[in-house]
Write a protein that holds these residues in place. Structure first.
Motif, mmCIF file in Angstrom:
data_model
loop_
_atom_site.group_PDB
_atom_site.id
_atom_site.type_symbol
_atom_site.label_atom_id
_atom_site.label_comp_id
_atom_site.label_asym_id
_atom_site.label_seq_id
_atom_site.Cartn_x
_atom_site.Cartn_y
_atom_site.Cartn_z
ATOM 1 N N LYS A 1 35.504 38.359 73.275
ATOM 2 C CA LYS A 1 34.701 37.198 72.955
ATOM 3 C C LYS A 1 34.945 36.756 71.475
ATOM 4 N N GLU A 2 34.714 37.982 70.728
ATOM 5 C CA GLU A 2 34.912 37.471 69.241
ATOM 6 C C GLU A 2 36.295 36.781 68.789
ATOM 7 N N GLU A 3 37.147 37.500 69.359
ATOM 8 C CA GLU A 3 38.888 37.020 69.156
ATOM 9 C C GLU A 3 39.007 35.485 69.613
ATOM 10 N N LEU A 4 38.514 35.355 70.995
ATOM 11 C CA LEU A 4 38.640 33.974 71.633
ATOM 12 C C LEU A 4 37.836 33.226 71.114
ATOM 13 N N ASP A 5 36.700 33.384 70.270
ATOM 14 C CA ASP A 5 35.793 32.527 69.506
ATOM 15 C C ASP A 5 36.563 32.025 68.248
ATOM 16 N N LYS A 6 36.907 32.865 67.777
ATOM 17 C CA LYS A 6 37.885 32.754 66.351
ATOM 18 C C LYS A 6 39.109 31.938 66.628
ATOM 19 N N LYS B 1 47.519 24.650 71.900
ATOM 20 C CA LYS B 1 47.657 23.666 71.046
ATOM 21 C C LYS B 1 47.889 22.408 71.951
ATOM 22 N N TYR B 2 48.713 22.353 72.783
ATOM 23 C CA TYR B 2 49.214 21.518 73.730
ATOM 24 C C TYR B 2 47.751 20.920 74.427
ATOM 25 N N ALA B 3 46.992 22.005 74.961
ATOM 26 C CA ALA B 3 45.709 21.590 75.819
ATOM 27 C C ALA B 3 44.611 20.881 74.756
ATOM 28 N N VAL B 4 44.731 21.180 73.457
ATOM 29 C CA VAL B 4 43.873 20.440 72.564
ATOM 30 C C VAL B 4 44.167 18.892 72.523
ATOM 31 N N ASN B 5 45.298 18.605 72.468
ATOM 32 C CA ASN B 5 45.784 17.171 72.413
ATOM 33 C C ASN B 5 45.469 16.510 73.888
ATOM 34 N N ALA C 1 39.575 29.825 69.039
ATOM 35 C CA ALA C 1 39.097 28.314 69.373
ATOM 36 C C ALA C 1 38.654 27.805 68.058
ATOM 37 N N LYS C 2 37.943 28.508 67.009
ATOM 38 C CA LYS C 2 37.816 27.528 65.959
ATOM 39 C C LYS C 2 38.927 27.452 64.924
ATOM 40 N N SER C 3 39.814 28.322 64.914
ATOM 41 C CA SER C 3 41.060 27.659 64.226
ATOM 42 C C SER C 3 41.997 26.702 64.986
ATOM 43 N N GLU C 4 41.965 26.675 66.216
ATOM 44 C CA GLU C 4 42.881 25.730 66.874
ATOM 45 C C GLU C 4 42.179 24.487 67.344
ATOM 46 N N ILE C 5 41.100 24.551 67.553
ATOM 47 C CA ILE C 5 40.316 23.387 68.151
ATOM 48 C C ILE C 5 39.444 22.522 67.337
ATOM 49 N N HIS C 6 39.935 21.479 66.762
ATOM 50 C CA HIS C 6 38.965 20.551 65.736
ATOM 51 C C HIS C 6 38.628 19.221 66.492
ATOM 52 N N GLY C 7 37.866 18.586 65.606
ATOM 53 C CA GLY C 7 37.408 17.285 65.915
ATOM 54 C C GLY C 7 36.474 17.416 66.810
ATOM 55 N N ASP C 8 36.458 16.474 67.898
ATOM 56 C CA ASP C 8 35.001 16.353 68.660
ATOM 57 C C ASP C 8 35.550 16.861 70.351
ATOM 58 N N VAL C 9 36.134 17.943 70.005
ATOM 59 C CA VAL C 9 36.600 18.650 71.297
ATOM 60 C C VAL C 9 35.471 19.586 71.789
ATOM 61 N N LYS C 10 34.666 19.162 72.800
ATOM 62 C CA LYS C 10 33.741 20.339 73.234
ATOM 63 C C LYS C 10 34.427 21.500 73.946
ATOM 64 N N VAL C 11 34.092 22.640 73.336
ATOM 65 C CA VAL C 11 34.676 23.640 73.974
ATOM 66 C C VAL C 11 33.623 24.999 74.232
ATOM 67 N N ILE D 1 37.792 24.783 78.410
ATOM 68 C CA ILE D 1 37.288 25.819 78.640
ATOM 69 C C ILE D 1 38.233 26.876 78.506
ATOM 70 N N LEU D 2 38.092 28.093 77.610
ATOM 71 C CA LEU D 2 39.028 29.254 77.438
ATOM 72 C C LEU D 2 38.592 30.137 78.055
ATOM 73 N N ILE D 3 39.512 30.971 78.688
ATOM 74 C CA ILE D 3 39.102 32.022 79.701
ATOM 75 C C ILE D 3 40.062 32.932 79.065
#
Length: 161
Positions: free
Chosen positions: A70-75, A23-27, A77-87, A37-39
């Motif tokens: 991979k599925e969990e990480l994508d999920k 969440k912090y990193a998104v801001n 990312a979808k729930s936490e990263i909004h707006g125009d952040v490229k992920v 890039i989430l790993i």
């Protein structure tokens, strides 16, 4: 600008700590208009009950784990990263700190934002800390976060401009 932050690597292990740091990193990413890039690193280790044989890796199970991770990480990312952040999401197998450092080099990362889990005493002596090892060996700056994460809310930063 020379010191521009274009790519931020965020290791995730699905703990509450790493979700807070995400969440912090998104801001942070929004502020710098940086790609995130989430790993997630799958540790391919099974310990036999008597420990006599050391660690045994069982590769056949790993592909299934990688897919689920991979599925969990994508999920996440979808729930936490909004707006125009490229992920981008990356799943690796191995020792977490080594894979994080290697990925930082491969992806030309400008900053790693990682949660510390606050292990103490014996647990810390036995296992060390992934964050600590990343800080020591990373090819770029590392921002470590521990609970409670304080500060750097994107909205607050915009108000100050």
């Amino acid at each position: 600008m020379e010191n521009q932050i274009n790519k931020i690597l965020v290791p995730v292990d699905f703990s509450d700590y790493s979700k807070s740091s995400l969440k912090y990193a998104v801001n942070f990413s929004k502020y710098f208009k940086a790609e995130m890039i989430l790993i997630y690193v799958v540790e391919p280790v099974i310990y036999p009950p008597d420990f006599s044989m050391g660690q045994i890796a069982i590769p056949s199970i790993n592909t299934e784990w990688d897919q689920r991770a991979k599925e969990e990480l994508d999920k996440l990312a979808k729930s936490e990263i909004h707006g125009d952040v490229k992920v981008k999401t990356i799943i690796k197998t191995g020792k977490p700190f080594m894979e994080i450092i290697e990925t930082a080099e491969e992806e030309d990362i400008d900053l790693i934002i990682i949660a510390t889990h606050g292990h103490s005493g014996v647990e810390h002596i036995l296992f060390g800390s992934t964050a600590e090892k990343v800080v020591r060996k990373a090819p770029c700056p590392v921002l470590t976060l521990r609970e409670p994460v304080k500060g750097f809310k994107y909205k607050d930063v915009l108000k100050k401009k």
